[in-house]
Design a protein around this motif. Sequence first.
Motif, short mmCIF file in Angstrom:
data_model
loop_
_atom_site.label_atom_id
_atom_site.label_comp_id
_atom_site.label_asym_id
_atom_site.label_seq_id
_atom_site.Cartn_x
_atom_site.Cartn_y
_atom_site.Cartn_z
N ARG B 222 0.82 -1.21 0.00
CA ARG B 222 0.00 0.00 0.00
C ARG B 222 0.86 1.27 0.00
NH1 ARG B 222 -3.58 -2.98 2.95
NH2 ARG B 222 -2.40 -2.76 4.88
N ALA B 223 1.91 1.23 0.86
CA ALA B 223 2.74 2.43 1.03
C ALA B 223 3.64 2.68 -0.18
CB ALA B 223 3.58 2.30 2.30
N CYS B 224 4.00 1.62 -0.88
CA CYS B 224 4.93 1.73 -2.01
C CYS B 224 4.33 1.00 -3.21
CB CYS B 224 6.29 1.12 -1.68
SG CYS B 224 6.96 1.57 -0.07
N PRO B 225 3.27 1.54 -3.80
CA PRO B 225 2.62 0.83 -4.91
C PRO B 225 3.57 0.61 -6.09
CG PRO B 225 1.77 3.07 -4.68
CD PRO B 225 2.61 2.82 -3.49
N ASP B 226 4.59 1.44 -6.22
CA ASP B 226 5.54 1.24 -7.31
C ASP B 226 6.78 0.47 -6.87
OD1 ASP B 226 3.92 2.64 -9.09
OD2 ASP B 226 4.73 4.57 -8.41
N GLY B 227 6.72 -0.15 -5.68
CA GLY B 227 7.83 -0.96 -5.23
C GLY B 227 8.88 -0.16 -4.48
N LYS B 238 11.10 -10.49 9.92
CA LYS B 238 9.90 -10.32 9.11
C LYS B 238 9.91 -9.02 8.32
CE LYS B 238 7.59 -14.06 9.80
NZ LYS B 238 7.41 -14.95 8.64
N HIS B 239 10.56 -7.99 8.87
CA HIS B 239 10.67 -6.74 8.13
C HIS B 239 11.45 -6.97 6.82
CE1 HIS B 239 9.27 -4.29 11.56
NE2 HIS B 239 9.20 -3.30 10.71
N LEU B 240 12.55 -7.69 6.95
CA LEU B 240 13.39 -7.95 5.77
C LEU B 240 12.61 -8.75 4.73
CD1 LEU B 240 16.04 -7.88 4.22
CD2 LEU B 240 16.90 -9.71 5.68
N GLU B 241 11.92 -9.77 5.22
CA GLU B 241 11.13 -10.60 4.31
C GLU B 241 10.05 -9.77 3.60
OE1 GLU B 241 10.36 -14.88 5.31
OE2 GLU B 241 8.35 -14.11 5.59
N ALA B 242 9.38 -8.94 4.37
CA ALA B 242 8.33 -8.10 3.78
C ALA B 242 8.90 -7.12 2.77
CB ALA B 242 7.59 -7.35 4.89
N ALA B 243 10.07 -6.59 3.06
CA ALA B 243 10.71 -5.67 2.11
C ALA B 243 11.06 -6.40 0.83
CB ALA B 243 11.95 -5.04 2.74
N ILE B 244 11.65 -7.59 0.96
CA ILE B 244 12.04 -8.36 -0.23
C ILE B 244 10.82 -8.62 -1.11
CG2 ILE B 244 12.89 -10.62 -1.02
CD1 ILE B 244 14.82 -10.60 1.37
N ASP B 245 9.69 -8.90 -0.48
CA ASP B 245 8.44 -9.09 -1.23
C ASP B 245 8.12 -7.91 -2.14
OD1 ASP B 245 7.60 -11.56 -0.36
OD2 ASP B 245 6.33 -10.78 1.25
N ASN B 246 8.56 -6.74 -1.73
CA ASN B 246 8.15 -5.52 -2.42
C ASN B 246 9.27 -4.80 -3.15
OD1 ASN B 246 5.15 -4.86 -1.66
ND2 ASN B 246 6.08 -5.71 0.18
N MET B 247 10.44 -5.43 -3.23
CA MET B 247 11.57 -4.75 -3.86
C MET B 247 11.40 -4.71 -5.37
SD MET B 247 13.54 -3.83 -1.36
CE MET B 247 15.05 -3.27 -2.16
N ASN B 248 11.83 -3.60 -5.96
CA ASN B 248 11.89 -3.50 -7.40
C ASN B 248 13.12 -4.23 -7.95
OD1 ASN B 248 9.58 -1.98 -7.79
ND2 ASN B 248 10.64 -0.04 -7.39
N SER B 295 15.47 -13.50 -9.04
CA SER B 295 14.64 -13.03 -10.16
C SER B 295 14.62 -11.51 -10.24
CB SER B 295 13.23 -13.59 -10.03
OG SER B 295 12.63 -13.22 -8.81
N HIS B 296 14.75 -10.85 -9.09
CA HIS B 296 14.71 -9.39 -9.08
C HIS B 296 16.11 -8.77 -8.98
CE1 HIS B 296 10.53 -10.18 -8.76
NE2 HIS B 296 10.22 -8.92 -8.62
N ARG B 297 17.12 -9.59 -9.04
CA ARG B 297 18.51 -9.10 -9.04
C ARG B 297 18.78 -8.16 -7.87
NH1 ARG B 297 15.18 -9.49 -13.76
NH2 ARG B 297 16.43 -8.89 -15.57
N LEU B 298 18.40 -8.60 -6.69
CA LEU B 298 18.59 -7.75 -5.52
C LEU B 298 20.01 -7.89 -4.98
CD1 LEU B 298 15.24 -8.52 -3.65
CD2 LEU B 298 15.70 -6.81 -5.42
N ARG B 299 20.44 -6.84 -4.34
CA ARG B 299 21.72 -6.89 -3.65
C ARG B 299 21.48 -6.61 -2.17
NH1 ARG B 299 25.39 -2.38 -5.59
NH2 ARG B 299 24.39 -1.21 -3.92
#
Lengths: 369, 369
Positions: B222-227, B238-248, B295-299
């Motif tokens: 909701r807070a970051c509709p564009d990721g 859980k914060h980290l997990e939730a962030a990963i869910d929403n990372m661009n 898949s999202h090439r996160l670092r």
Amino acid sequence: MKSKIVSKEIHLKKRPAGFVTEDDFELVEVEIPEPKREGEFSVRNIWMSVDPWMRIYMVKGSRIMPPVELNKALSGGCIGQVIESKSDNFKVGECVKANFGWREYWAAHDADSSAKNITKVDPKIAPLEYFLGLLGITGITAYVGLFKIGELREGQDTVFVSSAAGGVGSVACQIAKIKGCHVVGSCGSDEKVRWLLDELKVDYAFNYRKLGESNISSELKRACPDGIDLYFDNVGGKHLEAAIDNMNIFGRIVLCGTTSQYNDNNNTSTTSGNVNDPSTPTLSSGPSNLSLAVSHRLRLQGFIWSDHNDILNEFNASMSKWINEGRIKWKESIFEGLENAPKAFVSLFKGESLGRMLVKLGPYTATSL
Amino acid sequence: MKSKIVSKEIHLKKRPAGFVTEDDFELVEVEIPEPKREGEFSVRNIWMSVDPWMRIYMVKGSRIMPPVELNKALSGGCIGQVIESKSDNFKVGECVKANFGWREYWAAHDADSSAKNITKVDPKIAPLEYFLGLLGITGITAYVGLFKIGELREGQDTVFVSSAAGGVGSVACQIAKIKGCHVVGSCGSDEKVRWLLDELKVDYAFNYRKLGESNISSELKRACPDGIDLYFDNVGGKHLEAAIDNMNIFGRIVLCGTTSQYNDNNNTSTTSGNVNDPSTPTLSSGPSNLSLAVSHRLRLQGFIWSDHNDILNEFNASMSKWINEGRIKWKESIFEGLENAPKAFVSLFKGESLGRMLVKLGPYTATSL
């Protein structure tokens, strides 16, 4: 004038429920249009590859790709030869790599070649099927992971590779050895351990299944008494946690490709893990020791090879050289004939085969190009 | 000739078992040698800080630092003023920052100043205690994390900060806002949410406790509709997990400092989390969705500010400017007198205080230097 080509292709008849079976597929005959307009050409496939990750898209796709359509030809890596052409770019007799596997013939227009990732391959460089493996995504993935993401330090790094007997893993091990690193590999059978030690000449290899996942960390401590500098992760889960336990300060963890996408799709029932080595374990819960990433300043980075096309020329040059020098070993399992492609695919999930799984669809016809 | 200085200092009397108490400490009088040889100087402390991470070292240390010794003065950040000196580098009246907190006076030799991290601070730049926070490790950590690790893109990034009302978190939020980013913060009370929205002017803030940890991911959607482009992680779990869910795609996750060291030391019983915000949750199991990092090439990258001294001048210039322009808000909780340092420390773990916890040890004496 030549008659229209009748091609066989494999469709997905129904979405696999649980373990994929040959009944989920159907062999269908279709007509391939002959080239008529400028730029059109048609191709007869010689090789195709089957990969475990295809299973994901047979059910529900992922966040980055929709599921495959039922009653349409499946897609996947292929190598073919141009048989008819009205294109100046793709001439009769030339070999091409594309994503039109699971069929005998296909047609395209050279204006689409870039978007559809149709590229020419040179049969003089290496056996054609290598372009579906060592000189294809498998090799590129290992190369990009080690050098661009992992920043491998020649002659200095201790490198740990999980799923080391798999496609990407085995190439990563061998490149790291060529670069003078200390290389440790994990795999899921004693036969693979022997292959890693005897053939690939890694410095240490272990069978994590026999060992038990909870003992990987202590095994790594033995194998890497000075710590790990670069972990090439094809697995996740307990392997990742065990590696983090043993990483040196400023260590780099390369989170590699397709393995992880399985669980991204909650697809755990269908495959045991790595795209190139179906015997690897599934990714389970995340590492509980990520706190060490702070104190040890670790970098964990995911990647997909296709973001790194700037390295392709360098990769092709290096890998061709290593292949010609006989410095890279490579295993293939080959099925013959399109009708056996479903069987080849299903066999991926039985965890018995070693190496790249390929289907031979027809002969290469040498030409005087 | 001046008589020897009698200084009070706080010793650790016994290692805390469970919740730390004032009884674990002891106030002791010691003599401080006066400067005799060339280069020696002595300092009267004005400020000291107490930090939750100190608790770790009171019990068993970590992989990178041994535990503190019983019956010796504790260590920690301090600001003091040189009172006697035979050094050309540290003159009487000058102010210094060092790691000799928990005591009234201390002596040193300028040859050791580099190794002991004794640096001069300028009281004209900012209130002296700021050098223990905004202009100290707290500020530097936020700055290094955002710019060097997170590669913040001015005016472009959506930034999520956990423990956003904590020291590092609140500074990270404000810097990201100064740089024109969309900033979302999580914290553990409605009072903090109000502070984040009304005072720090973040774009969105939520109370993860009221929300429930399992709802953080949907709240972030909701807070970051564009990721999310950059996640500044002070928490893990859980914060980290939730962030990963929403990372661009190509998102960067900054794994920040001290929080994580708690669990590294299995020290979960004593503190609720972040060094600067004791009300943050503990790091629990790792993120189960690390597959998205591929898949999202996160670092994901851990860091410690002290590896990045090359950025110190830039940091000092920027932060001093922002402070003088009134663009950075900062909260402090102050106890008076060395004898109250244990009380200040214990209060950290009650989760009631807001902002940087400091102990005032004595006055600053303006000089005509």
